[in-house]
Scaffold this motif. Sequence first.
Motif, short mmCIF file in Angstrom:
data_model
loop_
_atom_site.label_atom_id
_atom_site.label_comp_id
_atom_site.label_asym_id
_atom_site.label_seq_id
_atom_site.Cartn_x
_atom_site.Cartn_y
_atom_site.Cartn_z
N PRO A 190 0.82 -1.22 0.00
CA PRO A 190 0.00 0.00 0.00
C PRO A 190 0.84 1.26 0.00
N SER A 191 0.30 2.29 -0.61
CA SER A 191 0.99 3.58 -0.66
C SER A 191 0.94 4.27 0.70
N THR A 192 1.66 5.37 0.80
CA THR A 192 1.64 6.16 2.04
C THR A 192 0.23 6.57 2.40
N ARG A 193 -0.52 7.05 1.42
CA ARG A 193 -1.89 7.52 1.69
C ARG A 193 -2.79 6.35 2.11
N GLN A 194 -2.63 5.20 1.48
CA GLN A 194 -3.45 4.04 1.84
C GLN A 194 -3.15 3.57 3.26
N LEU A 195 -1.87 3.52 3.61
CA LEU A 195 -1.49 3.11 4.96
C LEU A 195 -2.03 4.09 5.99
N ALA A 196 -1.97 5.38 5.67
CA ALA A 196 -2.47 6.39 6.61
C ALA A 196 -3.97 6.19 6.87
N ARG A 197 -4.72 5.87 5.79
CA ARG A 197 -6.16 5.65 5.96
C ARG A 197 -6.44 4.36 6.72
N ASP A 198 -5.73 3.28 6.36
CA ASP A 198 -6.02 1.98 6.96
C ASP A 198 -5.63 1.91 8.43
N TRP A 199 -4.56 2.59 8.80
CA TRP A 199 -4.07 2.54 10.18
C TRP A 199 -4.48 3.77 10.99
N VAL A 232 -15.77 -6.97 -3.10
CA VAL A 232 -16.77 -5.95 -3.37
C VAL A 232 -18.11 -6.31 -2.71
N ARG A 233 -18.53 -7.57 -2.83
CA ARG A 233 -19.80 -7.98 -2.23
C ARG A 233 -19.77 -7.81 -0.71
N THR A 234 -18.66 -8.12 -0.10
CA THR A 234 -18.54 -7.96 1.35
C THR A 234 -18.59 -6.49 1.73
N ALA A 235 -17.94 -5.64 0.95
CA ALA A 235 -17.96 -4.20 1.23
C ALA A 235 -19.38 -3.65 1.13
N VAL A 236 -20.13 -4.10 0.13
CA VAL A 236 -21.52 -3.66 -0.02
C VAL A 236 -22.35 -4.11 1.18
N GLU A 237 -22.13 -5.33 1.65
CA GLU A 237 -22.87 -5.83 2.81
C GLU A 237 -22.60 -4.97 4.05
N ILE A 238 -21.35 -4.58 4.24
CA ILE A 238 -21.00 -3.75 5.39
C ILE A 238 -21.67 -2.38 5.27
N ALA A 239 -21.58 -1.77 4.09
CA ALA A 239 -22.17 -0.45 3.89
C ALA A 239 -23.69 -0.49 4.04
N ASP A 240 -24.31 -1.55 3.55
CA ASP A 240 -25.77 -1.69 3.69
C ASP A 240 -26.18 -1.78 5.16
N ALA A 241 -25.41 -2.51 5.93
CA ALA A 241 -25.78 -2.76 7.33
C ALA A 241 -25.38 -1.63 8.27
N GLU A 242 -24.24 -0.99 8.00
CA GLU A 242 -23.70 -0.02 8.96
C GLU A 242 -23.47 1.37 8.39
N GLY A 243 -23.67 1.55 7.09
CA GLY A 243 -23.42 2.86 6.48
C GLY A 243 -22.02 2.95 5.91
N LEU A 244 -21.84 3.87 4.98
CA LEU A 244 -20.54 3.99 4.32
C LEU A 244 -19.45 4.44 5.28
N SER A 245 -19.82 5.21 6.30
CA SER A 245 -18.81 5.69 7.25
C SER A 245 -18.15 4.54 8.01
N ALA A 246 -18.84 3.40 8.08
CA ALA A 246 -18.28 2.24 8.79
C ALA A 246 -17.39 1.39 7.91
N LEU A 247 -17.31 1.72 6.63
CA LEU A 247 -16.54 0.91 5.69
C LEU A 247 -15.05 1.24 5.77
N SER A 248 -14.24 0.22 5.92
CA SER A 248 -12.78 0.39 5.89
C SER A 248 -12.17 -0.87 5.30
N MET A 249 -10.98 -0.73 4.76
CA MET A 249 -10.31 -1.89 4.21
C MET A 249 -10.05 -2.93 5.30
N ARG A 250 -9.71 -2.47 6.48
CA ARG A 250 -9.45 -3.39 7.58
C ARG A 250 -10.73 -4.14 7.96
N GLY A 251 -11.86 -3.42 7.96
CA GLY A 251 -13.13 -4.06 8.29
C GLY A 251 -13.53 -5.12 7.28
#
Length: 361
Positions: free
Chosen positions: A30-39, A149-168
């Motif tokens: 991951p790039s610097t920006r990706q690591l900053a977001r994920d961690w 992608v399907r898992t990300a959609v399931e998370i966003a559907d259940a908890e909202g986009l703000s709850a979506l993260s690569m780690r989640g």
Amino acid sequence: MEAAPPYVRIVDDIKRRIADGELRAGDRVPSTRQLARDWDVALATAAKALARLAQLGVVVAEPRVGTVVAGPPGRSPRRPHSDPDDPSRDTSHGPAHDPARDTARDPMRDPARDSGRDPARDSGRDPARDRGRESGRDAARDLTRDRVVRTAVEIADAEGLSALSMRGVAGRLGVATMSLYRHVGSKDDLVELMIDQVLGEFPLPAEPPHGWRTRLEVAARLQWAAYRRHPWMARVTSLTRPLPSPSLLKHTEWALAAIDGHGLDPETMMHVHILMYSYVEGIAANFELESQAQAATGLTDDEWMKAQDAQLTAIVTSGPYPTFVDVVARMGGDFDLDFDRLFEFGLGRLLDGLAGIIERD
């Protein structure tokens, strides 16, 4: 013991994933920006972690590619520089003894047997942890972009986009976060793929119906249905910064083709499309807003309104609002805001208004 600094934890995580085979030589990290977001760390912290990995010879920067795992394909990266932070490193008595090197010279030699020690016990290995790592590696091998992608959609559907993260997403799939980057470049890329998948559930007809009005109405209803099923989607797209999504572009093409040939100039055609799209999106954005408000307050919209009765009555009776008071009184004091009814009401009036522009001849 004090927790390790954030950059050290990032370094250790990437080194462990390489050791476990989740990242191989030549794989992009991951790039610097990706690591900053994920961690959830500052960009400077993420940059320090990548710099440290490069100093250790774990990663290298490849022009036009990014930072990748170092070392020949299929082999762990070499470590040309010693790691002063490694507690096992002891330089006080010269070069460290390397049992692996002895074994390479004599394949029959077992360093553990020679020392009389139990390698599993001395290494601190935990069989349960080893099984967990093996399970994680199996999950990583079975991972596909579609599953991510399907898992990300399931998370966003259940908890909202703000709850979506690569780690989640990785946690839900039972894989390491770094494994996702073999299939998705970044969280932004993931959201674009989510949009394409959601709109793919509501495809535009292969054969467009007759008439500009029917065609615009079909697109609007499909867009509304997608937002209805996946409320988070209405908060993603921006008019000023549109996503490079093939599915969104199909809707744009559909709308422009519907009104083409009616003598409208290009700017007016774009305005018609944007007006229709933003009308649907604007009302649908309230789905997730209401969900967030309910989660924050624990109250439904009806319960919240009842809690405001006294304050609203005080405001209404204290000022000159005769028309508002009259309208509410004629409704019997009860107004049910139904988004579907509001959408239908507005869609018809909006198309009526556009008819005066599109059919002016």
